[in-house]
Design a protein around this motif. Structure first.
Motif, short mmCIF file in Angstrom:
data_model
loop_
_atom_site.label_atom_id
_atom_site.label_comp_id
_atom_site.label_asym_id
_atom_site.label_seq_id
_atom_site.Cartn_x
_atom_site.Cartn_y
_atom_site.Cartn_z
N GLY A 36 3.55 -12.39 20.83
CA GLY A 36 3.14 -13.52 21.65
C GLY A 36 3.40 -13.30 23.13
O GLY A 36 4.20 -12.45 23.52
N ALA A 37 2.72 -14.10 23.94
CA ALA A 37 2.77 -13.95 25.39
C ALA A 37 4.16 -14.22 25.97
O ALA A 37 4.47 -13.78 27.07
CB ALA A 37 1.75 -14.87 26.05
N ASP A 63 17.30 -6.85 16.80
CA ASP A 63 18.42 -7.51 17.47
C ASP A 63 17.91 -8.33 18.66
O ASP A 63 18.33 -9.46 18.88
CB ASP A 63 19.44 -6.47 17.92
CG ASP A 63 20.70 -7.09 18.49
OD1 ASP A 63 21.21 -8.06 17.91
OD2 ASP A 63 21.18 -6.59 19.53
N TYR A 64 16.99 -7.76 19.43
CA TYR A 64 16.42 -8.49 20.58
C TYR A 64 15.71 -9.75 20.10
O TYR A 64 15.89 -10.83 20.67
CB TYR A 64 15.45 -7.61 21.37
CG TYR A 64 14.80 -8.36 22.49
CD1 TYR A 64 15.44 -8.53 23.71
CD2 TYR A 64 13.55 -8.97 22.32
CE1 TYR A 64 14.88 -9.27 24.73
CE2 TYR A 64 12.98 -9.72 23.34
CZ TYR A 64 13.64 -9.86 24.54
OH TYR A 64 13.08 -10.60 25.55
N LEU A 65 14.88 -9.62 19.08
CA LEU A 65 14.13 -10.78 18.57
C LEU A 65 15.08 -11.86 18.07
O LEU A 65 14.85 -13.06 18.29
CB LEU A 65 13.19 -10.34 17.45
CG LEU A 65 12.01 -9.46 17.86
CD1 LEU A 65 11.31 -8.91 16.64
CD2 LEU A 65 11.05 -10.23 18.75
N LYS A 66 16.13 -11.45 17.43
CA LYS A 66 17.10 -12.40 16.86
C LYS A 66 17.85 -13.18 17.95
O LYS A 66 18.08 -14.37 17.80
CB LYS A 66 18.09 -11.62 16.00
CG LYS A 66 19.08 -12.44 15.24
CD LYS A 66 19.92 -11.54 14.36
CE LYS A 66 21.00 -12.29 13.63
NZ LYS A 66 21.82 -11.41 12.83
N HIS A 67 18.18 -12.54 19.05
CA HIS A 67 19.04 -13.17 20.07
C HIS A 67 18.32 -13.64 21.33
O HIS A 67 18.83 -14.49 22.04
CB HIS A 67 20.16 -12.21 20.48
CG HIS A 67 21.11 -11.94 19.37
ND1 HIS A 67 21.07 -10.77 18.64
CD2 HIS A 67 22.07 -12.70 18.83
CE1 HIS A 67 22.02 -10.83 17.71
NE2 HIS A 67 22.64 -11.98 17.80
N HIS A 68 17.13 -13.09 21.64
CA HIS A 68 16.50 -13.40 22.92
C HIS A 68 15.11 -13.99 22.82
O HIS A 68 14.63 -14.58 23.77
CB HIS A 68 16.42 -12.14 23.80
CG HIS A 68 17.76 -11.56 24.10
ND1 HIS A 68 18.61 -12.12 25.03
CD2 HIS A 68 18.40 -10.49 23.59
CE1 HIS A 68 19.72 -11.41 25.09
NE2 HIS A 68 19.62 -10.42 24.23
N HIS A 69 14.43 -13.82 21.70
CA HIS A 69 13.05 -14.28 21.58
C HIS A 69 13.00 -15.51 20.69
O HIS A 69 13.58 -15.53 19.61
CB HIS A 69 12.17 -13.18 20.98
CG HIS A 69 10.73 -13.52 20.92
ND1 HIS A 69 9.96 -13.71 22.02
CD2 HIS A 69 9.91 -13.71 19.86
CE1 HIS A 69 8.72 -14.00 21.65
NE2 HIS A 69 8.68 -13.99 20.34
N LYS A 70 12.32 -16.54 21.16
CA LYS A 70 12.24 -17.78 20.37
C LYS A 70 10.85 -18.02 19.87
O LYS A 70 9.89 -17.61 20.35
CB LYS A 70 12.67 -18.96 21.23
CG LYS A 70 14.10 -18.83 21.62
CD LYS A 70 14.50 -19.90 22.57
CE LYS A 70 15.93 -19.66 22.97
NZ LYS A 70 16.41 -20.30 24.07
#
Length: 70
Positions: A36-37, A63-70
């Motif tokens: 996503g954008a 790890d990035y998706l889990k902690h920084h991407h919503k």
């Protein structure tokens, strides 16, 4: 050469059936097409995944998706 098979979850698998990981040289712009954008908002689209992970202190894309991407 045999093509990689798609797994049940839609991710590519190599010849042994192992799920392929994103490479560090994958660009944020390419990942935005998949996630996503709003993926890595505030970061340039030509930034490499390995640079994004280092800047955010993440060990992997997961790890990035889990902690920084919503």
């Amino acid at each position: 050469m045999a093509k990689a098979h798609r797994g049940l979850d839609g991710r590519h698998r190599d010849k042994t059936g192992r799920i392929e990981k994103k490479h560090g040289n994958t660009r944020v712009g390419s990942l935005r097409k998949e996630y996503g954008a709003t993926f890595a908002q505030g970061h340039r689209k030509d930034m490499m995944l390995k640079t994004l992970l280092k800047a955010t202190g993440s060990e992997s894309l997961h790890d990035y998706l889990k902690h920084h991407h919503k």
